[in-house]
Design a protein around this motif. Structure first.
Motif, PDB file in Angstrom:
ATOM      1  N   ILE A  49      -1.508 -20.127  -7.100  1.00  0.00           N
ATOM      2  CA  ILE A  49      -1.550 -18.919  -7.934  1.00  0.00           C
ATOM      3  C   ILE A  49      -0.733 -19.177  -9.195  1.00  0.00           C
ATOM      4  N   ARG A  50      -1.304 -18.837 -10.345  1.00  0.00           N
ATOM      5  CA  ARG A  50      -0.626 -19.052 -11.626  1.00  0.00           C
ATOM      6  C   ARG A  50      -0.143 -17.726 -12.198  1.00  0.00           C
ATOM      7  N   SER A  51       1.110 -17.701 -12.632  1.00  0.00           N
ATOM      8  CA  SER A  51       1.673 -16.500 -13.227  1.00  0.00           C
ATOM      9  C   SER A  51       1.275 -16.408 -14.697  1.00  0.00           C
ATOM     10  N   LYS A  52       1.614 -15.288 -15.310  1.00  0.00           N
ATOM     11  CA  LYS A  52       1.324 -15.096 -16.730  1.00  0.00           C
ATOM     12  C   LYS A  52       2.070 -16.118 -17.587  1.00  0.00           C
ATOM     13  N   ARG A  53       3.169 -16.639 -17.066  1.00  0.00           N
ATOM     14  CA  ARG A  53       3.946 -17.648 -17.805  1.00  0.00           C
ATOM     15  C   ARG A  53       3.554 -19.070 -17.394  1.00  0.00           C
ATOM     16  N   ARG A  54       2.435 -19.218 -16.691  1.00  0.00           N
ATOM     17  CA  ARG A  54       1.902 -20.506 -16.253  1.00  0.00           C
ATOM     18  C   ARG A  54       2.756 -21.186 -15.196  1.00  0.00           C
ATOM     19  N   ALA A  55       3.595 -20.409 -14.508  1.00  0.00           N
ATOM     20  CA  ALA A  55       4.325 -20.941 -13.359  1.00  0.00           C
ATOM     21  C   ALA A  55       3.383 -20.963 -12.163  1.00  0.00           C
ATOM     22  N   LEU A  56       3.378 -22.075 -11.426  1.00  0.00           N
ATOM     23  CA  LEU A  56       2.459 -22.233 -10.301  1.00  0.00           C
ATOM     24  C   LEU A  56       3.181 -22.000  -8.978  1.00  0.00           C
ATOM     25  N   PHE A  57       2.536 -21.211  -8.133  1.00  0.00           N
ATOM     26  CA  PHE A  57       2.993 -20.870  -6.790  1.00  0.00           C
ATOM     27  C   PHE A  57       2.096 -21.649  -5.829  1.00  0.00           C
ATOM     28  N   ILE A  58       2.679 -22.595  -5.093  1.00  0.00           N
ATOM     29  CA  ILE A  58       1.922 -23.491  -4.214  1.00  0.00           C
ATOM     30  C   ILE A  58       2.137 -23.051  -2.771  1.00  0.00           C
ATOM     31  N   HIS A  59       1.074 -22.585  -2.130  1.00  0.00           N
ATOM     32  CA  HIS A  59       1.153 -22.039  -0.775  1.00  0.00           C
ATOM     33  C   HIS A  59       0.563 -23.026   0.224  1.00  0.00           C
ATOM     34  N   SER A  60       1.359 -23.429   1.216  1.00  0.00           N
ATOM     35  CA  SER A  60       0.927 -24.324   2.282  1.00  0.00           C
ATOM     36  C   SER A  60       0.324 -25.617   1.733  1.00  0.00           C
ATOM     37  N   PRO A  61       1.162 -26.461   1.115  1.00  0.00           N
ATOM     38  CA  PRO A  61       0.650 -27.648   0.433  1.00  0.00           C
ATOM     39  C   PRO A  61      -0.174 -28.578   1.317  1.00  0.00           C
ATOM     40  N   THR A  62      -1.222 -29.140   0.719  1.00  0.00           N
ATOM     41  CA  THR A  62      -2.013 -30.210   1.310  1.00  0.00           C
ATOM     42  C   THR A  62      -1.573 -31.517   0.645  1.00  0.00           C
ATOM     43  N   PRO A  63      -2.118 -32.676   1.027  1.00  0.00           N
ATOM     44  CA  PRO A  63      -1.655 -33.934   0.433  1.00  0.00           C
ATOM     45  C   PRO A  63      -1.793 -33.950  -1.085  1.00  0.00           C
ATOM     46  N   LEU A  64      -0.812 -34.548  -1.730  1.00  0.00           N
ATOM     47  CA  LEU A  64      -0.793 -34.612  -3.196  1.00  0.00           C
ATOM     48  C   LEU A  64      -1.313 -35.978  -3.648  1.00  0.00           C
ATOM     49  N   THR A  65      -2.569 -36.047  -4.008  1.00  0.00           N
ATOM     50  CA  THR A  65      -3.143 -37.272  -4.537  1.00  0.00           C
ATOM     51  C   THR A  65      -2.856 -37.369  -6.031  1.00  0.00           C
ATOM     52  N   ASP A  66      -3.058 -38.560  -6.605  1.00  0.00           N
ATOM     53  CA  ASP A  66      -2.836 -38.731  -8.034  1.00  0.00           C
ATOM     54  C   ASP A  66      -3.773 -37.844  -8.854  1.00  0.00           C
ATOM     55  N   SER A  67      -5.023 -37.753  -8.425  1.00  0.00           N
ATOM     56  CA  SER A  67      -5.983 -36.932  -9.172  1.00  0.00           C
ATOM     57  C   SER A  67      -5.640 -35.453  -9.087  1.00  0.00           C
ATOM     58  N   LEU A  68      -5.196 -35.002  -7.922  1.00  0.00           N
ATOM     59  CA  LEU A  68      -4.808 -33.599  -7.784  1.00  0.00           C
ATOM     60  C   LEU A  68      -3.568 -33.312  -8.630  1.00  0.00           C
ATOM     61  N   LYS A  69      -2.633 -34.236  -8.652  1.00  0.00           N
ATOM     62  CA  LYS A  69      -1.429 -34.046  -9.468  1.00  0.00           C
ATOM     63  C   LYS A  69      -1.801 -33.871 -10.939  1.00  0.00           C
TER      64      LYS A  69
END
Length: 249
Positions: A49-69
Motif C-alpha cells: 500500500i502506498r501513502s500520499k507521500r509515496r511511503a510503502l507499507f509492505i504486508h507479509s513479505p514474499t521473497p525479494l528478487t532483484d526484479s521485484l526490488k
C-alpha cells in the motif's frame, strides 16, 4: 517451512500486480505448513500500500528478487515492513536488509515462533492507533489463544487486508486429497473462511472476535486481499458476513 512452486500458486510470481489505486499484490511461491505428514500446500501473497507521500507499507513479505526490488523502487520508498501474525515472518529479514531505513512491525509472538530468525528489535502491533500510517490505514489487532492476527483497512480504496482469517483454496489447483482436506477445514473456494483449527484457538475470545468482524463489516470493504488462495475482488462486506456466519448467527 519448505519452499517451492507448483499449480497452487498464482503466476506470474514475484511481480507487482495492481488491484486498486495505490494498492498492489505480489504472489509468491508455494510453501508447506502444518503437521507432518499432513503439511498442506499454501500459495503466498504480499500486499503493498502506498501513502500520499509515496511511503510503502509492505504486508507479509514474499521473497525479494532483484526484479521485484526494482519494481518497488519505481513506485515509492519502503517505510514499513509488517509481520501480521506469528507465522508470517519468514522473508522479513531479507527485506529489512535490503531497506535499512524501513521500520519492521511485528504481531505479538512472532519472535517466539521465529526463534533466532528474528534477532533484531522491532515494535509490536498491539493497539489500534498510534502508528505512522494512521491517517491512511486502519489497524485492528485480534488476539486469540494461539496468536494475534492484525488486520488492516485502506479506506481510500476500500481494501481490507487479512492474512489467515480467511483462506480460499480453489479446487482446480488442488489434488483430490487436498480438496477434501480444504473442504473439511472450511477453506475451499468459493466458500472459504477461517480454518476450523483456527476457530478453536479463538474459542475463549469469541466475543472479541465477533466484535472485530463486526468492525470490519462496518468498514464496508469492496475487496479483501488474502495471503492464501483466491482473493475477494468485490462485495467484501457480504463475503465477511458469509465467511463468519458461524460466528455472527
Amino acid at each position: 517451512m519448505s519452499k517451492g512452486c507448483n499449480s497452487v500458486t498464482y503466476a506470474p510470481l514475484d511481480t507487482l500486480k495492481p488491484v486498486a489505486k495505490d494498492v498492489w499484490i505480489v504472489d509468491g511461491p508455494m510453501i508447506r505448513f502444518g503437521m507432518a505428514p499432513l503439511k498442506m500446500q499454501f500459495p503466498t501473497r504480499m500486499t503493498v500500500i502506498r501513502s500520499k507521500r509515496r511511503a510503502l507499507f509492505i504486508h507479509s513479505p514474499t521473497p525479494l528478487t532483484d526484479s521485484l526490488k526494482a519494481e518497488i523502487a519505481n513506485i515509492g520508498e519502503v517505510r514499513h515492513i509488517v509481520g501480521p501474525n506469528r507465522i508470517h515472518y519468514w522473508w522479513i529479514p531479507e527485506w529489512r536488509t535490503a531497506f535499512p531505513k524501513a521500520e519492521v512491525w511485528l504481531a505479538p509472538r512472532i519472535r517466539e515462533q521465529a526463534k533466532g530468525r528474528i534477532d533484531f528489535d522491532a515494535p509490536e502491533l498491539t493497539k489500534e492507533t498510534g502508528y505512522p500510517w494512521d491517517e491512511e490505514i486502519k489497524t485492528l489487532p485480534v488476539a486469540g489463544s494461539f496468536m494475534t492476527e492484525v488486520e488492516f483497512f485502506h479506506p481510500a480504496s476500500r481494501t481490507l487486508v487479512l492474512t489467515d482469517f480467511i483462506e480460499n483454496f480453489e479446487p482446480k489447483k488442488l489434488s483430490w486429497w487436498w480438496r477434501w482436506l480444504a473442504r473439511a477445514g472450511g477453506v475451499l473456494a468459493p466458500n472459504g473462511g477461517m480454518p476450523r483449527d483456527m476457530r478453536l484457538t479463538y474459542s475463549r475470545q469469541k466475543p472479541q472476535l465477533k466484535a472485530a468482524v463486526e468492525t470490519m463489516i462496518g468498514w464496508n470493504p469492496e475487496r479483501i486481499i488474502l495471503a492464501h488462495g483466491k482473493w475477494i475482488e468485490r462485495d467484501g462486506a457480504a463475503e465477511l458476513k458469509r465467511s463468519f456466519g458461524w460466528l455472527l448467527d
